[in-house]
Design a protein around this motif. Structure first.
Motif, PDB file in Angstrom:
ATOM      1  N   GLY A  38       5.474  37.900  56.085  1.00  0.00           N
ATOM      2  CA  GLY A  38       6.177  36.820  56.776  1.00  0.00           C
ATOM      3  C   GLY A  38       7.682  36.931  56.699  1.00  0.00           C
ATOM      4  N   LEU A  39       8.207  37.079  55.500  1.00  0.00           N
ATOM      5  CA  LEU A  39       9.658  37.150  55.337  1.00  0.00           C
ATOM      6  C   LEU A  39      10.211  38.472  55.876  1.00  0.00           C
ATOM      7  N   VAL A  40       9.433  39.537  55.753  1.00  0.00           N
ATOM      8  CA  VAL A  40       9.879  40.830  56.273  1.00  0.00           C
ATOM      9  C   VAL A  40      10.047  40.758  57.788  1.00  0.00           C
ATOM     10  N   ILE A  41       9.026  40.218  58.456  1.00  0.00           N
ATOM     11  CA  ILE A  41       9.085  40.087  59.913  1.00  0.00           C
ATOM     12  C   ILE A  41      10.204  39.134  60.314  1.00  0.00           C
ATOM     13  N   SER A  42      10.327  38.031  59.589  1.00  0.00           N
ATOM     14  CA  SER A  42      11.362  37.049  59.905  1.00  0.00           C
ATOM     15  C   SER A  42      12.754  37.651  59.765  1.00  0.00           C
ATOM     16  N   GLN A  43      12.958  38.458  58.739  1.00  0.00           N
ATOM     17  CA  GLN A  43      14.265  39.096  58.550  1.00  0.00           C
ATOM     18  C   GLN A  43      14.568  40.061  59.686  1.00  0.00           C
ATOM     19  N   GLU A  44      13.559  40.815  60.121  1.00  0.00           N
ATOM     20  CA  GLU A  44      13.761  41.740  61.231  1.00  0.00           C
ATOM     21  C   GLU A  44      14.070  40.993  62.524  1.00  0.00           C
ATOM     22  N   ILE A  45      13.403  39.871  62.732  1.00  0.00           N
ATOM     23  CA  ILE A  45      13.681  39.065  63.927  1.00  0.00           C
ATOM     24  C   ILE A  45      15.118  38.560  63.899  1.00  0.00           C
ATOM     25  N   ALA A  46      15.552  38.057  62.738  1.00  0.00           N
ATOM     26  CA  ALA A  46      16.924  37.573  62.614  1.00  0.00           C
ATOM     27  C   ALA A  46      17.923  38.688  62.902  1.00  0.00           C
ATOM     28  N   ARG A  47      17.645  39.891  62.430  1.00  0.00           N
ATOM     29  CA  ARG A  47      18.537  41.026  62.696  1.00  0.00           C
ATOM     30  C   ARG A  47      18.558  41.358  64.185  1.00  0.00           C
ATOM     31  N   ARG A  80      10.157  33.701  69.112  1.00  0.00           N
ATOM     32  CA  ARG A  80      10.398  34.374  67.832  1.00  0.00           C
ATOM     33  C   ARG A  80      11.247  33.518  66.898  1.00  0.00           C
ATOM     34  N   LEU A  81      12.171  32.752  67.445  1.00  0.00           N
ATOM     35  CA  LEU A  81      12.941  31.841  66.599  1.00  0.00           C
ATOM     36  C   LEU A  81      12.024  30.791  65.984  1.00  0.00           C
ATOM     37  N   GLU A  82      11.118  30.243  66.775  1.00  0.00           N
ATOM     38  CA  GLU A  82      10.160  29.285  66.242  1.00  0.00           C
ATOM     39  C   GLU A  82       9.293  29.933  65.170  1.00  0.00           C
ATOM     40  N   GLN A  83       8.925  31.202  65.377  1.00  0.00           N
ATOM     41  CA  GLN A  83       8.115  31.918  64.393  1.00  0.00           C
ATOM     42  C   GLN A  83       8.840  32.000  63.050  1.00  0.00           C
ATOM     43  N   VAL A  84      10.129  32.307  63.075  1.00  0.00           N
ATOM     44  CA  VAL A  84      10.908  32.388  61.830  1.00  0.00           C
ATOM     45  C   VAL A  84      10.975  31.015  61.151  1.00  0.00           C
ATOM     46  N   LEU A  85      11.266  29.979  61.916  1.00  0.00           N
ATOM     47  CA  LEU A  85      11.392  28.640  61.340  1.00  0.00           C
ATOM     48  C   LEU A  85      10.066  28.151  60.768  1.00  0.00           C
ATOM     49  N   VAL A  86       8.976  28.414  61.479  1.00  0.00           N
ATOM     50  CA  VAL A  86       7.657  28.021  60.978  1.00  0.00           C
ATOM     51  C   VAL A  86       7.368  28.724  59.652  1.00  0.00           C
ATOM     52  N   ASN A  87       7.689  29.991  59.573  1.00  0.00           N
ATOM     53  CA  ASN A  87       7.427  30.744  58.352  1.00  0.00           C
ATOM     54  C   ASN A  87       8.220  30.184  57.167  1.00  0.00           C
ATOM     55  N   LEU A  88       9.490  29.889  57.401  1.00  0.00           N
ATOM     56  CA  LEU A  88      10.325  29.371  56.310  1.00  0.00           C
ATOM     57  C   LEU A  88       9.855  27.979  55.865  1.00  0.00           C
ATOM     58  N   ILE A  89       9.491  27.145  56.827  1.00  0.00           N
ATOM     59  CA  ILE A  89       9.029  25.795  56.484  1.00  0.00           C
ATOM     60  C   ILE A  89       7.684  25.860  55.770  1.00  0.00           C
ATOM     61  N   GLN A  90       6.792  26.711  56.235  1.00  0.00           N
ATOM     62  CA  GLN A  90       5.496  26.858  55.586  1.00  0.00           C
ATOM     63  C   GLN A  90       5.650  27.361  54.156  1.00  0.00           C
ATOM     64  N   ASN A  91       6.540  28.313  53.949  1.00  0.00           N
ATOM     65  CA  ASN A  91       6.768  28.816  52.590  1.00  0.00           C
ATOM     66  C   ASN A  91       7.248  27.693  51.678  1.00  0.00           C
ATOM     67  N   GLY A 121      12.674  27.412  38.485  1.00  0.00           N
ATOM     68  CA  GLY A 121      12.444  26.014  38.118  1.00  0.00           C
ATOM     69  C   GLY A 121      13.291  25.040  38.907  1.00  0.00           C
ATOM     70  N   GLN A 122      14.168  25.521  39.788  1.00  0.00           N
ATOM     71  CA  GLN A 122      15.065  24.635  40.535  1.00  0.00           C
ATOM     72  C   GLN A 122      14.932  24.828  42.043  1.00  0.00           C
ATOM     73  N   GLY A 123      13.797  25.322  42.481  1.00  0.00           N
ATOM     74  CA  GLY A 123      13.559  25.439  43.905  1.00  0.00           C
ATOM     75  C   GLY A 123      14.152  26.700  44.503  1.00  0.00           C
ATOM     76  N   ALA A 124      13.753  26.959  45.742  1.00  0.00           N
ATOM     77  CA  ALA A 124      14.233  28.140  46.468  1.00  0.00           C
ATOM     78  C   ALA A 124      15.020  27.696  47.689  1.00  0.00           C
ATOM     79  N   ILE A 125      15.907  28.558  48.140  1.00  0.00           N
ATOM     80  CA  ILE A 125      16.694  28.271  49.334  1.00  0.00           C
ATOM     81  C   ILE A 125      16.858  29.555  50.147  1.00  0.00           C
ATOM     82  N   PHE A 126      16.706  29.411  51.466  1.00  0.00           N
ATOM     83  CA  PHE A 126      16.870  30.543  52.372  1.00  0.00           C
ATOM     84  C   PHE A 126      17.904  30.180  53.432  1.00  0.00           C
TER      85      PHE A 126
END
Length: 302
Positions: A266-275, A197-208, A289-294
């Motif tokens: 993706g982000l909803v599931i990732s947030q629940e996993i982190a919790r 599940r940790l890999e799932q969260v990281l993959v989602n964030l990197i893919q985004n 215009g200046q990028g996103a950060i999570f």
């Protein structure tokens, strides 16, 4: 005269009483109408609330049905992924074996081969062996990624999980020529999580982040690590267009997405996993215009 006065007085009193009775009846009717209108308004409000609750329940039911359909699709996709990865391993092992046998069968001083040609053959066969190793590593990660999570938390090496996620997202990153800036993560640094599940969260964030950089000049993804004692913060940022205020306001809302083919899960599931890990997943201050950060915060393993 006295009689006449008495008669007039009685008539006045009678008229006054009549007016009083009429006023009382009018007041009673007014109160009745007011009570009736109030009762109608209350009933209307109740019916409106019931209709609203019914519509909300129908929407929740439709949403749950959609989620179940999607969950079944994802489960099927996981089974297919695991099956394909398993089936690839057999021919992959054969290719590696043939390449290794070819190298061993190639005499170092073959008289029929020019030295340069022999060297080229050895180099090509070595490259085939290395590529099969790489494919085997990818299929191993895919099988692990598709495997059902145990739900049990334990110490997980953060570097290993991040390396696995980077490996799973590497092909698109190379295709887009994205520059990757990584932190130095000690091999012994561990967090309380569950590997898959940790890999799932990281993959989602990197893919985004990679999707946000589609068509951007000089694309770059930065991953930073901050050690705050009992908590580790992993920040993933890109230099893409950033998030609009409308999108930023509903980032973690199910089925809210700006992607034409996105699901908004993706982000909803990732947030629940982190919790579930005892951590959190949040978006940093968004500046269009200046990028996103999570920021992914995880409890450090003892």
């Amino acid at each position: 005269v006295g009689f006449l006065f008495t008669l007039l007085l009685a008539g006045g009193v009678s008229a006054a009483r009549a007016r009083t009775r009429a006023a009382r009846r009018a007041e009673a009717e007014r109160r009745y109408r007011a009570d009736l209108e109030r009762a109608v308004e209350e009933r209307t409000r109740d019916l409106t609330a019931e209709m609203r609750e019914r519509r909300a329940a129908e929407q929740r039911l439709a949403q749950l049905q959609g989620e179940m359909v999607q969950a079944n699709k994802l489960a099927t996709l996981g089974q297919i992924t695991a099956g394909v990865a398993h089936e690839v391993n057999t021919p992959l092992a054969t290719i590696r074996l043939l390449a290794e046998n070819g190298r061993q069968m190639l005499p170092p001083d073959a008289p029929d081969l020019a030295p340069d040609l022999a060297a080229d053959l050895d180099r090509n066969l070595s490259q085939i062996s290395r590529m099969t190793d790489r494919i085997a590593q990818i299929t191993t990660e895919l099988r692990g990624f598709a495997r059902k999570a145990t739900g049990e938390l334990g110490p997980v090496a953060l570097k290993d999980a991040l390396d696995a996620a980077l490996l799973l997202t590497a092909s698109r990153r190379r295709a887009q020529d994205i520059r990757l800036v990584l932190p130095q993560i000690p091999p012994g640094l561990r967090v309380m999580a569950e590997t898959m599940r940790l890999e799932q969260v990281l993959v989602n964030l990197i893919q985004n982040a990679q999707e946000a950089l589609e068509g951007r000049p000089d694309p770059e993804i930065r991953i930073a690590l901050q050690d705050d004692g009992p908590v580790l913060r992993l920040s993933i940022s890109d230099n893409g267009p950033g998030l609009s205020p409308q999108i930023a306001a509903q980032l973690f809302t199910p089925f809210a997405t700006s992607k034409p083919e996105g699901l908004g899960l993706g982000l909803v599931i990732s947030q629940e996993i982190a919790r579930d890990f005892g951590g959190s997943l949040t978006a940093g201050p968004q500046r269009e215009g200046q990028g996103a950060i999570f920021h992914l915060e995880l409890p450090k393993a003892a």
